[in-house]
Design a protein around this motif. Structure first.
Motif, PDB file in Angstrom:
ATOM      1  N   THR A  87       0.857  -1.173   0.000  1.00 57.38           N
ATOM      2  CA  THR A  87       0.000   0.000   0.000  1.00 57.38           C
ATOM      3  C   THR A  87       0.894   1.224   0.000  1.00 57.38           C
ATOM      4  O   THR A  87       2.073   1.149   0.355  1.00 57.38           O
ATOM      5  CB  THR A  87      -0.943   0.012   1.226  1.00 57.38           C
ATOM      6  OG1 THR A  87      -1.855   1.112   1.111  1.00 57.38           O
ATOM      7  CG2 THR A  87      -0.179   0.130   2.538  1.00 57.38           C
ATOM      8  N   THR A  88       0.343   2.356  -0.414  1.00 58.30           N
ATOM      9  CA  THR A  88       1.087   3.613  -0.410  1.00 58.30           C
ATOM     10  C   THR A  88       0.356   4.593   0.512  1.00 58.30           C
ATOM     11  O   THR A  88      -0.850   4.782   0.393  1.00 58.30           O
ATOM     12  CB  THR A  88       1.191   4.198  -1.827  1.00 58.30           C
ATOM     13  OG1 THR A  88       1.830   3.229  -2.657  1.00 58.30           O
ATOM     14  CG2 THR A  88       2.007   5.478  -1.832  1.00 58.30           C
TER      15      THR A  88
ATOM     16  N   HIS B 181       2.536  -4.717   7.486  1.00 62.08           N
ATOM     17  CA  HIS B 181       3.344  -3.946   8.435  1.00 62.08           C
ATOM     18  C   HIS B 181       2.442  -3.456   9.566  1.00 62.08           C
ATOM     19  O   HIS B 181       1.272  -3.134   9.349  1.00 62.08           O
ATOM     20  CB  HIS B 181       4.011  -2.745   7.755  1.00 62.08           C
ATOM     21  CG  HIS B 181       5.300  -3.082   7.087  1.00 62.08           C
ATOM     22  ND1 HIS B 181       5.494  -2.933   5.737  1.00 62.08           N
ATOM     23  CD2 HIS B 181       6.455  -3.561   7.581  1.00 62.08           C
ATOM     24  CE1 HIS B 181       6.719  -3.318   5.431  1.00 62.08           C
ATOM     25  NE2 HIS B 181       7.325  -3.704   6.542  1.00 62.08           N
ATOM     26  N   THR B 182       3.005  -3.370  10.760  1.00 64.39           N
ATOM     27  CA  THR B 182       2.235  -2.897  11.910  1.00 64.39           C
ATOM     28  C   THR B 182       2.311  -1.378  12.021  1.00 64.39           C
ATOM     29  O   THR B 182       3.188  -0.737  11.435  1.00 64.39           O
ATOM     30  CB  THR B 182       2.763  -3.502  13.226  1.00 64.39           C
ATOM     31  OG1 THR B 182       4.113  -3.068  13.402  1.00 64.39           O
ATOM     32  CG2 THR B 182       2.671  -5.022  13.221  1.00 64.39           C
TER      33      THR B 182
ATOM     34  N   LEU C 232      -1.463  -2.468   9.114  1.00 63.33           N
ATOM     35  CA  LEU C 232      -2.056  -1.359   8.374  1.00 63.33           C
ATOM     36  C   LEU C 232      -3.425  -1.757   7.827  1.00 63.33           C
ATOM     37  O   LEU C 232      -4.369  -0.975   7.855  1.00 63.33           O
ATOM     38  CB  LEU C 232      -1.130  -0.930   7.234  1.00 63.33           C
ATOM     39  CG  LEU C 232       0.238  -0.395   7.666  1.00 63.33           C
ATOM     40  CD1 LEU C 232       1.095  -0.097   6.453  1.00 63.33           C
ATOM     41  CD2 LEU C 232       0.091   0.840   8.535  1.00 63.33           C
ATOM     42  N   GLU C 233      -3.522  -3.003   7.357  1.00 64.26           N
ATOM     43  CA  GLU C 233      -4.794  -3.487   6.818  1.00 64.26           C
ATOM     44  C   GLU C 233      -5.860  -3.570   7.913  1.00 64.26           C
ATOM     45  O   GLU C 233      -6.982  -3.096   7.734  1.00 64.26           O
ATOM     46  CB  GLU C 233      -4.600  -4.842   6.156  1.00 64.26           C
ATOM     47  CG  GLU C 233      -5.796  -5.305   5.356  1.00 64.26           C
ATOM     48  CD  GLU C 233      -5.460  -6.436   4.411  1.00 64.26           C
ATOM     49  OE1 GLU C 233      -6.085  -6.484   3.349  1.00 64.26           O
ATOM     50  OE2 GLU C 233      -4.578  -7.269   4.728  1.00 64.26           O
ATOM     51  N   GLU C 234      -5.505  -4.127   9.075  1.00 68.08           N
ATOM     52  CA  GLU C 234      -6.453  -4.245  10.190  1.00 68.08           C
ATOM     53  C   GLU C 234      -6.922  -2.870  10.675  1.00 68.08           C
ATOM     54  O   GLU C 234      -8.068  -2.705  11.088  1.00 68.08           O
ATOM     55  CB  GLU C 234      -5.812  -4.979  11.369  1.00 68.08           C
ATOM     56  CG  GLU C 234      -5.590  -6.456  11.140  1.00 68.08           C
ATOM     57  CD  GLU C 234      -4.683  -7.101  12.184  1.00 68.08           C
ATOM     58  OE1 GLU C 234      -4.641  -8.335  12.197  1.00 68.08           O
ATOM     59  OE2 GLU C 234      -4.025  -6.383  12.970  1.00 68.08           O
TER      60      GLU C 234
ATOM     61  N   ASN D  88      -3.735   2.946   1.631  1.00 66.05           N
ATOM     62  CA  ASN D  88      -3.822   4.119   0.749  1.00 66.05           C
ATOM     63  C   ASN D  88      -4.396   5.341   1.457  1.00 66.05           C
ATOM     64  O   ASN D  88      -5.093   6.147   0.860  1.00 66.05           O
ATOM     65  CB  ASN D  88      -4.634   3.788  -0.508  1.00 66.05           C
ATOM     66  CG  ASN D  88      -4.034   2.624  -1.256  1.00 66.05           C
ATOM     67  OD1 ASN D  88      -2.842   2.607  -1.540  1.00 66.05           O
ATOM     68  ND2 ASN D  88      -4.839   1.630  -1.553  1.00 66.05           N
ATOM     69  N   GLU D  89      -4.075   5.497   2.739  1.00 65.43           N
ATOM     70  CA  GLU D  89      -4.604   6.594   3.552  1.00 65.43           C
ATOM     71  C   GLU D  89      -3.610   7.737   3.670  1.00 65.43           C
ATOM     72  O   GLU D  89      -2.437   7.610   3.355  1.00 65.43           O
ATOM     73  CB  GLU D  89      -4.913   6.089   4.968  1.00 65.43           C
ATOM     74  CG  GLU D  89      -6.299   5.572   5.176  1.00 65.43           C
ATOM     75  CD  GLU D  89      -7.380   6.643   5.025  1.00 65.43           C
ATOM     76  OE1 GLU D  89      -7.150   7.819   5.333  1.00 65.43           O
ATOM     77  OE2 GLU D  89      -8.468   6.271   4.593  1.00 65.43           O
ATOM     78  N   ALA D  90      -4.121   8.855   4.181  1.00 63.63           N
ATOM     79  CA  ALA D  90      -3.285   9.999   4.545  1.00 63.63           C
ATOM     80  C   ALA D  90      -3.065   9.932   6.053  1.00 63.63           C
ATOM     81  O   ALA D  90      -4.008   9.752   6.819  1.00 63.63           O
ATOM     82  CB  ALA D  90      -3.957  11.298   4.163  1.00 63.63           C
ATOM     83  N   ILE D  91      -1.803  10.056   6.463  1.00 60.33           N
ATOM     84  CA  ILE D  91      -1.415   9.992   7.867  1.00 60.33           C
ATOM     85  C   ILE D  91      -0.761  11.322   8.231  1.00 60.33           C
ATOM     86  O   ILE D  91      -0.022  11.889   7.424  1.00 60.33           O
ATOM     87  CB  ILE D  91      -0.375   8.865   8.093  1.00 60.33           C
ATOM     88  CG1 ILE D  91      -0.818   7.542   7.479  1.00 60.33           C
ATOM     89  CG2 ILE D  91      -0.005   8.727   9.550  1.00 60.33           C
ATOM     90  CD1 ILE D  91      -1.918   6.838   8.195  1.00 60.33           C
ATOM     91  N   THR D  92      -1.031  11.808   9.431  1.00 56.34           N
ATOM     92  CA  THR D  92      -0.411  13.057   9.894  1.00 56.34           C
ATOM     93  C   THR D  92       0.427  12.795  11.130  1.00 56.34           C
ATOM     94  O   THR D  92      -0.016  12.135  12.059  1.00 56.34           O
ATOM     95  CB  THR D  92      -1.509  14.103  10.241  1.00 56.34           C
ATOM     96  OG1 THR D  92      -2.304  14.330   9.080  1.00 56.34           O
ATOM     97  CG2 THR D  92      -0.883  15.422  10.690  1.00 56.34           C
TER      98      THR D  92
END
Length: 89
Positions: free
Chosen positions: A18-19, A38-39, A74-76, A81-85
């Motif tokens: 995922t990106t 990945h966690t 990340l999937e759980e 494909n999200e935006a993280i801050t």
């Protein structure tokens, strides 16, 4: 929050990826490619490697919510494909 040591993510090419779009605390943006497995802890460590010496938390969604349960993938966590801050603590 304590300042954590960083370590870059190692992407396994033959596993699903995922990106993520990441806005760092200094206002800059970066793209992180990761495996879906990945966690959140691994993502946190990777971002720590990009911003050494900064104590921070990660937020996602709208309104942005702090990402807890660092053992989730990340999937759980629903972060494909999200935006993280990155938010300074």
């Amino acid at each position: 929050a304590a300042v954590s040591e960083g370590s870059p993510l190692v992407v396994v090419e033959d596993s699903p990826t995922t990106t993520l779009q990441v806005r760092l605390a200094d206002g800059s943006r970066t793209t992180v490619r990761a495996n879906k497995s990945h966690t959140l802890e691994a993502l946190h460590a990777h971002i720590a490697s990009l911003t050494p010496g900064v104590a921070f938390s990660l937020r996602a969604g709208f309104p942005p919510k702090r990402l807890g349960e660092l053992g989730r993938t990340l999937e759980e966590a629903g972060l494909l494909n999200e935006a993280i801050t990155q938010s300074k603590e």
